[in-house]
Scaffold this motif. Sequence first.
Motif, PDB file in Angstrom:
ATOM      1  N   GLY A 132       0.827  -1.215   0.000  1.00  6.77           N
ATOM      2  CA  GLY A 132       0.000   0.000   0.000  1.00  6.77           C
ATOM      3  C   GLY A 132       0.854   1.254   0.000  1.00  6.77           C
ATOM      4  N   PRO A 133       0.190   2.419   0.003  1.00  3.00           N
ATOM      5  CA  PRO A 133       0.923   3.675  -0.238  1.00  3.00           C
ATOM      6  C   PRO A 133       1.672   4.248   0.971  1.00  3.00           C
ATOM      7  N   GLU A 134       1.497   3.649   2.150  1.00  2.00           N
ATOM      8  CA  GLU A 134       2.089   4.280   3.352  1.00  2.00           C
ATOM      9  C   GLU A 134       3.584   3.980   3.521  1.00  2.00           C
ATOM     10  N   ILE A 135       4.347   4.186   2.450  1.00  2.00           N
ATOM     11  CA  ILE A 135       5.802   3.970   2.509  1.00  2.00           C
ATOM     12  C   ILE A 135       6.496   5.305   2.252  1.00  2.00           C
ATOM     13  N   VAL A 136       7.494   5.596   3.072  1.00  2.00           N
ATOM     14  CA  VAL A 136       8.267   6.837   2.882  1.00  2.00           C
ATOM     15  C   VAL A 136       9.680   6.424   2.437  1.00  2.00           C
ATOM     16  N   PRO A 137      10.193   6.989   1.342  1.00  2.00           N
ATOM     17  CA  PRO A 137      11.554   6.640   0.924  1.00  2.00           C
ATOM     18  C   PRO A 137      12.607   7.552   1.566  1.00  2.00           C
ATOM     19  N   ILE A 138      13.713   6.947   1.968  1.00  2.00           N
ATOM     20  CA  ILE A 138      14.874   7.725   2.441  1.00  2.00           C
ATOM     21  C   ILE A 138      16.068   7.317   1.596  1.00  2.00           C
ATOM     22  N   THR A 139      16.755   8.294   1.051  1.00  2.00           N
ATOM     23  CA  THR A 139      18.032   7.952   0.432  1.00  2.00           C
ATOM     24  C   THR A 139      19.172   8.526   1.266  1.00  2.00           C
ATOM     25  N   TYR A 140      20.161   7.682   1.482  1.00  2.01           N
ATOM     26  CA  TYR A 140      21.424   8.139   2.067  1.00  2.01           C
ATOM     27  C   TYR A 140      22.010   9.152   1.085  1.00  2.01           C
ATOM     28  N   ILE A 141      22.703  10.143   1.597  1.00  4.65           N
ATOM     29  CA  ILE A 141      23.256  11.196   0.725  1.00  4.65           C
ATOM     30  C   ILE A 141      24.220  10.597  -0.317  1.00  4.65           C
ATOM     31  N   ASN A 142      24.774   9.415  -0.014  1.00  2.00           N
ATOM     32  CA  ASN A 142      25.655   8.725  -0.977  1.00  2.00           C
ATOM     33  C   ASN A 142      24.795   8.122  -2.082  1.00  2.00           C
ATOM     34  N   SER A 143      24.265   8.973  -2.945  1.00  2.00           N
ATOM     35  CA  SER A 143      23.381   8.515  -4.020  1.00  2.00           C
ATOM     36  C   SER A 143      23.345   9.607  -5.080  1.00  2.00           C
ATOM     37  N   ALA A 144      22.936   9.209  -6.291  1.00  2.00           N
ATOM     38  CA  ALA A 144      22.861  10.182  -7.393  1.00  2.00           C
ATOM     39  C   ALA A 144      21.725  11.178  -7.148  1.00  2.00           C
ATOM     40  N   ALA A 145      21.840  12.351  -7.793  1.00  2.00           N
ATOM     41  CA  ALA A 145      20.819  13.400  -7.631  1.00  2.00           C
ATOM     42  C   ALA A 145      19.436  12.903  -8.058  1.00  2.00           C
ATOM     43  N   SER A 146      19.370  12.011  -9.051  1.00  2.50           N
ATOM     44  CA  SER A 146      18.061  11.511  -9.506  1.00  2.50           C
ATOM     45  C   SER A 146      17.334  10.755  -8.392  1.00  2.50           C
ATOM     46  N   LEU A 147      18.077  10.079  -7.527  1.00  5.50           N
ATOM     47  CA  LEU A 147      17.449   9.355  -6.417  1.00  5.50           C
ATOM     48  C   LEU A 147      16.967  10.333  -5.343  1.00  5.50           C
ATOM     49  N   LYS A 148      17.731  11.393  -5.177  1.00  8.20           N
ATOM     50  CA  LYS A 148      17.305  12.416  -4.206  1.00  8.20           C
ATOM     51  C   LYS A 148      16.010  13.048  -4.714  1.00  8.20           C
ATOM     52  N   ALA A 149      15.950  13.287  -6.029  1.00  7.09           N
ATOM     53  CA  ALA A 149      14.726  13.857  -6.600  1.00  7.09           C
ATOM     54  C   ALA A 149      13.550  12.891  -6.408  1.00  7.09           C
ATOM     55  N   PHE A 150      13.800  11.595  -6.566  1.00  6.02           N
ATOM     56  CA  PHE A 150      12.738  10.602  -6.384  1.00  6.02           C
ATOM     57  C   PHE A 150      12.167  10.687  -4.969  1.00  6.02           C
ATOM     58  N   ALA A 169      13.174   8.817  12.119  1.00  5.32           N
ATOM     59  CA  ALA A 169      12.048   9.174  12.996  1.00  5.32           C
ATOM     60  C   ALA A 169      11.074  10.083  12.237  1.00  5.32           C
ATOM     61  N   TRP A 170      11.612  11.033  11.494  1.00  3.86           N
ATOM     62  CA  TRP A 170      10.790  11.960  10.681  1.00  3.86           C
ATOM     63  C   TRP A 170       9.930  11.151   9.715  1.00  3.86           C
ATOM     64  N   ALA A 171      10.537  10.185   9.048  1.00  3.73           N
ATOM     65  CA  ALA A 171       9.809   9.398   8.034  1.00  3.73           C
ATOM     66  C   ALA A 171       8.731   8.531   8.689  1.00  3.73           C
ATOM     67  N   LEU A 172       9.058   7.952   9.864  1.00  2.00           N
ATOM     68  CA  LEU A 172       8.079   7.060  10.503  1.00  2.00           C
ATOM     69  C   LEU A 172       6.922   7.831  11.146  1.00  2.00           C
ATOM     70  N   GLU A 173       7.095   9.142  11.298  1.00  5.69           N
ATOM     71  CA  GLU A 173       5.940   9.958  11.736  1.00  5.69           C
ATOM     72  C   GLU A 173       4.975  10.164  10.568  1.00  5.69           C
ATOM     73  N   ARG A 174       5.451   9.935   9.361  1.00 11.23           N
ATOM     74  CA  ARG A 174       4.641  10.225   8.159  1.00 11.23           C
ATOM     75  C   ARG A 174       4.200   8.983   7.413  1.00 11.23           C
ATOM     76  N   GLY A 175       4.722   7.846   7.753  1.00 14.02           N
ATOM     77  CA  GLY A 175       4.343   6.618   7.047  1.00 14.02           C
ATOM     78  C   GLY A 175       4.571   5.410   7.933  1.00 14.02           C
ATOM     79  N   LYS A 176       3.953   4.292   7.545  1.00 14.42           N
ATOM     80  CA  LYS A 176       4.050   3.078   8.359  1.00 14.42           C
ATOM     81  C   LYS A 176       5.374   2.348   8.112  1.00 14.42           C
ATOM     82  N   ARG A 177       5.907   2.525   6.894  1.00 14.65           N
ATOM     83  CA  ARG A 177       7.141   1.813   6.522  1.00 14.65           C
ATOM     84  C   ARG A 177       8.110   2.767   5.848  1.00 14.65           C
TER      85      ARG A 177
END
Length: 372
Positions: A132-150, A169-177
């Motif tokens: 379902g939609p309750e997923i929040v993505p986190i990218t570590y800064i060690n990633s391409a700009a396109s992933l940060k944009a995603f 913690a910020w992400a889990l306040e906004r989504g279940k996963r």
Amino acid sequence: MTYLPADMYQHQLPEAYFEASEEELARRIQQAKAELGQRVVVLGHHYQRDEIIRWADFTGDSYKLSKLANSRPEAEFIVFCGVHFMAETADILSDPPRAVILPDLSAGCSMADMAEIQQVEDAWTLLTARYGPEIVPITYINSAASLKAFVGQHGGLVCTSSNAASALAWALERGKRVLFFPDQHLGRNTGVKLGIPLTKMANYNQYRGELLGDDAALADPTLILWQGHCSVHQKFTPAQVERVRAEMPGVKVIVHPECSHDVVRLADIAGSTELISKTIAEAPAGSQWAVGTEINLVSRLARQYTDKTVVSLSGANVCPCSTMYRISPQHLCWVLENLVAGQVVNQVRVDNETRHWAKVALDRMLSVPANV
Ligand code: 13P
Ligand code: SF4
């Protein structure tokens, strides 16, 4: 002076740069920096070698260097002595916009290369269909700009090793996963720090497009960990921690959270390169430290703090980051002398659409506190 536009590929350096002695290169770097004055700011990541760090106006970890992108608004050029994702981040965050220059464009990060935008989009399709939609993505800064944009576009944020716990913690306040990429180890270590049991962590293999884990984890995961890693930090082992504790009674073990969880849970302290540097700088004379991170930083700390004992956790089996090492005095001299001559070389530039959403994700990163 009018500056010619940069071309975006690594030039072959004129042979004369490789023939110049260390002393000559140092003299020419100093002269070029002096001629450019306040128009240039040189940033250096802690893993850079001493021959480079000596020219940095500021040094730091990824979080600190992201903030330092705006340290000298009057500078027209940021020369970034680090790796590609760091230069991209500086380009996105620099305000007013400035030319960000990476002395050797082939200085990448093998971990960042373990996540590509198509793989992330495929993972997102699979995971949102399954959970379902309750997923929040986190990218570590060690990633391409396109992933940060995603992640910016999908309600997520960027984290660094300095603020990963606050970001999670910020992400889990906004989504279940949370889908965390590309470093599984930083993701797992941060999850454990926040009290998420390992049984609530699933893995995602980006090459096979497959979710992995036991039935309980797959049924209801809190954290889904991309199977990326840093080959430098993955070389540290629990056996090394046990060995150093046996050989150096009273030693403190401090490691980077890109090390595996088996190593981090045996260490006394885990944190970013800035936290490692600060902890050792402030430690009492006579204290002993075994450090699990890149060797250039460990060797510098050992040379700087001769009243303390600082050794690499891996002993003689040293772990250099070969891409950080690509930034050489020859390349630094070449980019600075080109600037003096009115030519920007090796500029790192992110296109406008990517920049917009990547900046959203980076601004969220800067809005959550660092743990150091
Ligand atoms: P820091 O942000 O802790 O400096 O880490 C960057 C990095 O690439 C570690 O391998
Ligand atoms: Fe990338 Fe590892 Fe090098 Fe850091 S040490 S820049 S994570 S390859």
